[in-house]
Design an enzyme around this catalytic site. Structure first.
Site, PDB file in Angstrom:
ATOM      1  N   HIS A  13       0.841  -1.193   0.000  1.00 24.90           N
ATOM      2  CA  HIS A  13       0.000   0.000   0.000  1.00 24.90           C
ATOM      3  C   HIS A  13       0.879   1.247   0.000  1.00 24.90           C
ATOM      4  O   HIS A  13       2.069   1.181   0.277  1.00 24.90           O
ATOM      5  CB  HIS A  13      -0.827   0.087   1.296  1.00 24.90           C
TER       6      HIS A  13
ATOM      7  N   GLU B 289       2.460  -0.831   4.387  1.00 27.09           N
ATOM      8  CA  GLU B 289       2.210   0.529   3.904  1.00 27.09           C
ATOM      9  C   GLU B 289       3.542   1.232   3.663  1.00 27.09           C
ATOM     10  O   GLU B 289       4.420   1.230   4.534  1.00 27.09           O
ATOM     11  CB  GLU B 289       1.423   1.339   4.956  1.00 27.09           C
TER      12      GLU B 289
ATOM     13  N   HIS C 202      -2.543  -2.917  -3.321  1.00 26.83           N
ATOM     14  CA  HIS C 202      -3.939  -2.725  -2.938  1.00 26.83           C
ATOM     15  C   HIS C 202      -4.793  -2.515  -4.181  1.00 26.83           C
ATOM     16  O   HIS C 202      -5.933  -2.978  -4.269  1.00 26.83           O
ATOM     17  CB  HIS C 202      -4.032  -1.521  -1.990  1.00 26.83           C
TER      18      HIS C 202
ATOM     19  N   ASP D 152      -3.610   2.509  -4.754  1.00 25.44           N
ATOM     20  CA  ASP D 152      -2.256   2.471  -4.195  1.00 25.44           C
ATOM     21  C   ASP D 152      -1.624   1.083  -4.376  1.00 25.44           C
ATOM     22  O   ASP D 152      -2.358   0.104  -4.446  1.00 25.44           O
ATOM     23  CB  ASP D 152      -2.286   2.866  -2.701  1.00 25.44           C
TER      24      ASP D 152
HETATM   25 ZN   LIG Z   1      -4.075   0.644   0.531  1.00 26.90          ZN
END
Ligand SMILES: [Zn+2]
Length: 192
Positions: free
Chosen positions: A39, A121, A157, A167
């Site tokens: 992400h 992330e 994602h 993303d």
């Molecule tokens: Zn995401």
């Protein structure tokens, strides 16, 4: 290089800075942890260097601090890992537990990717590029996770929630990550 067993303790990676999120639950009984989901996030979007992402993942973000935060007010989310622009690595949820990063999602015949994935992330914004230090940290982390869990796929994602999420975005260099990891083509999302 420590042994695979030494890299994780109860699902916590020894080389990440730990900050516990309350946003997690148990994985389904017998779930194989075989997918990595990449992400990007920044709060406010495009602003780097603050602590707002950590605050979001620990339900301590001040919703009044920025107009954008009003649009996500009350969200309870998390990821297992967060890689800052300088490559610094944070962990919020044990990989043995189910973090709340994917939302409604589908990959290779299965729904609810949170059940069987580890979410990572990157501090960034879809449409913008990422830092060499982030690829380095991501590759090292992905390799470590794959030593300890039966990872067989990695996707963005945007791939597991197409149309809803964008993303990490078109500037994320999947080819670079694949060269660093030396994982087979069919572990990666199809080139588009
Ligand atoms: Zn995401």
């Amino acid at each position: 290089m420590p042994s695979a067993a030494g890299l994780f303790a109860d699902g916590w990676y020894r080389f990440a800075r730990r900050l516990d999120s309350p946003n997690f639950g148990a994985r389904p009984e017998g779930a194989a942890i075989d997918l990595l989901v990449v992400h990007s996030i920044s709060l406010p979007p495009g602003v780097y260097g603050g602590n707002e992402v950590q605050q979001l993942f620990t339900n301590t973000l001040d919703w009044d601090a920025h107009p954008y935060f009003k649009t996500i007010q009350g969200m309870q989310v998390s990821a297992h890992f967060y890689v800052r622009r300088d490559g610094a690595l944070w962990q919020f949820v044990s990989c043995d537990q189910r973090a709340w990063h994917a939302g409604p999602s589908h990959w290779c015949g299965r729904d609810n990717c949170n059940d069987f994935s580890v979410g990572i992330e990157l501090e960034g914004l879809e449409g913008e590029s990422f830092e060499p230090a982030q690829y380095e940290a991501l590759a090292a982390l992905a390799a470590a996770v794959a030593q300890h869990y039966p990872i067989r796929q990695i996707a963005g994602h945007e791939h597991i929630a197409p149309g809803r999420k964008k993303d990490p975005g078109a500037q994320f260099d999947w080819a670079l990550l694949q060269r660093e990891l030396a994982w087979p083509d069919d572990w990666f999302p199809p080139a588009n």
